[in-house]
Design a protein around this motif. Structure first.
Motif, mmCIF file in Angstrom:
data_model
loop_
_atom_site.group_PDB
_atom_site.id
_atom_site.type_symbol
_atom_site.label_atom_id
_atom_site.label_comp_id
_atom_site.label_asym_id
_atom_site.label_seq_id
_atom_site.Cartn_x
_atom_site.Cartn_y
_atom_site.Cartn_z
ATOM 1 N N PRO A 39 0.808 -1.231 0.000
ATOM 2 C CA PRO A 39 0.000 0.000 0.000
ATOM 3 C C PRO A 39 0.845 1.286 0.000
ATOM 4 N N ARG A 40 1.977 1.294 0.718
ATOM 5 C CA ARG A 40 2.800 2.521 0.742
ATOM 6 C C ARG A 40 3.369 2.835 -0.633
ATOM 7 N N TRP A 41 3.734 1.788 -1.363
ATOM 8 C CA TRP A 41 4.234 2.007 -2.727
ATOM 9 C C TRP A 41 3.092 2.460 -3.646
ATOM 10 N N PHE A 64 9.328 5.828 7.954
ATOM 11 C CA PHE A 64 8.064 5.273 7.474
ATOM 12 C C PHE A 64 8.256 4.004 6.645
ATOM 13 N N TYR A 65 9.506 3.519 6.558
ATOM 14 C CA TYR A 65 9.795 2.372 5.676
ATOM 15 C C TYR A 65 10.642 1.304 6.355
ATOM 16 N N GLU A 66 10.841 1.397 7.666
ATOM 17 C CA GLU A 66 11.802 0.499 8.298
ATOM 18 C C GLU A 66 11.177 -0.819 8.740
ATOM 19 N N ASP A 67 10.682 -1.565 7.763
ATOM 20 C CA ASP A 67 10.210 -2.937 7.955
ATOM 21 C C ASP A 67 10.319 -3.599 6.582
ATOM 22 N N GLY A 70 8.290 -2.185 3.935
ATOM 23 C CA GLY A 70 8.651 -0.775 3.800
ATOM 24 C C GLY A 70 9.875 -0.589 2.911
ATOM 25 N N TRP A 71 10.897 -1.430 3.128
ATOM 26 C CA TRP A 71 12.097 -1.289 2.282
ATOM 27 C C TRP A 71 11.758 -1.540 0.824
ATOM 28 N N ARG A 72 10.887 -2.529 0.585
ATOM 29 C CA ARG A 72 10.480 -2.794 -0.818
ATOM 30 C C ARG A 72 9.725 -1.590 -1.379
ATOM 31 N N ALA A 73 8.819 -1.063 -0.576
ATOM 32 C CA ALA A 73 8.038 0.100 -1.029
ATOM 33 C C ALA A 73 8.963 1.278 -1.326
ATOM 34 N N LEU A 74 9.978 1.448 -0.485
ATOM 35 C CA LEU A 74 10.902 2.572 -0.677
ATOM 36 C C LEU A 74 11.706 2.398 -1.963
#
Ligand SMILES: O=C(O)c1cc(=O)[nH]c(=O)n1[C@@H]1O[C@H](COP(=O)(O)O)[C@@H](O)[C@H]1O
Length: 286
Positions: A39-41, A64-67, A70-74
């Motif tokens: 969803p974040r991506w 907001f991406y440290e899981d 999250g890293w994938r979304a970033l």
């Protein structure tokens, strides 16, 4: 090309010094994106589609991406922003002893610039500073209310600590890749720091949700650079842009739907409008 040359070219191309903060708070991602793989991506992709014409830079905050997701979304977000020709400044506020800092600095293979914390001193920042193509923004006078607790402390010389940080950062700028972070909520300090370091570009957060001074942000945040015809610096807004859609009524439709749900288009259209409004407001003072 150096980060600040790239940034100058981008500012010139879009006539904007707006940094769009991609602080993709999972608790505020709209529920219509809940069923997406990341969803974040999905959220950032649509924010980038809506705002890139007004963005000098994107600034995802690492918090907001440290899981794992999250890293994938970033990573997807960074690639997508680059695909639109927009540089990415990772707001990570790093700073640690040398061998650890060297590991942190590896992220500069993926993003164009980073924020760093000078509390551990010059050697802790060397691994970032030696990445000569990357931008390194050193925290100087932050926008939060507690920013004064340590940063305003007077040294034996009579100057406050944040002024010493500014002067030190100038000496760390051997490769022309150093900027400072100075909050828009501290306009007097912004002016003082600009006098100390006329040539360093600033990242100025704190306009928008934190209510900082947009006029001072532009007046003191931008630095003249040799060569490029534009003054260089960034004024960031995160929540005020990316969550502007929260104020849009569910049935208000703006613009053509382009194959998307019209309510979703209205949501992201509001982010585009907020970025454009901020760009125009800042440009009045450039
Ligand atoms: O380094 C930063 O970007 C930063 C420094 C500072 O002094 N104040 C500050 O708000 N920030 C960041 O800038 C963003 C501000 O977000 P908004 O208040 O939503 O616009 C957040 O990601 C903060 O972590």
């Amino acid at each position: 090309m150096s980060f600040f040359d790239d940034l100058a070219a981008r500012i010139d191309a879009v006539d904007s010094v707006v940094s769009v903060g991609l602080d993709a708070d999972p608790d505020r991602i709209p529920s219509f994106l809940d069923d997406r793989d990341l969803p974040r991506w999905a959220f950032n992709r649509r924010i980038i589609d809506a705002t890139h014409e007004h963005a000098a830079c994107y600034k995802p905050n690492a918090a907001f991406y440290e899981d794992a997701d999250g890293w994938r979304a970033l990573r997807e977000t960074v690639a997508y922003a680059h695909g639109k020709g927009v540089p990415v400044l990772l707001d990570a506020k790093r700073g640690d002893i040398g061998n650890t800092a060297r590991q942190y600095a590896r992220v500069l293979d993926e993003v164009d610039a980073i924020t760093v914390n000078p509390y551990m001193g010059g050697d802790s920042l060397q691994p970032f500073l030696s990445e000569t193509d990357a931008g390194v923004f050193v925290l100087c006078r932050t926008s939060n209310p507690g920013g004064a607790d340590l940063q305003d402390l007077e040294l034996a010389t009579g100057e406050p600590l944040y002024e010493r940080v500014a002067a030190l950062a100038d000496t760390w700028n051997e490769h022309g890749n150093v900027g400072l972070v100075v909050g828009a909520t501290a306009p007097e300090e912004l002016e003082t720091v600009r006098e100390i370091v006329p040539e360093l570009p600033f990242l100025v957060p704190g306009v928008g949700a934190q209510g900082g001074d947009a006029e001072a942000a532009v007046a003191y945040g931008l630095a003249e650079r040799e060569g490029p015809s534009v003054d260089v610096g960034l004024v960031n807004s995160s929540r005020g842009i990316i969550f502007a859609g929260e104020d849009v009524g569910r049935n208000t439709v703006s613009g053509p739907s382009g194959g998307h749900d019209p309510d979703e288009d209205a949501y992201f259209g509001a982010a585009g409008d907020a970025a454009e409004r901020l760009k125009k407001r800042l440009n009045q003072h450039r």
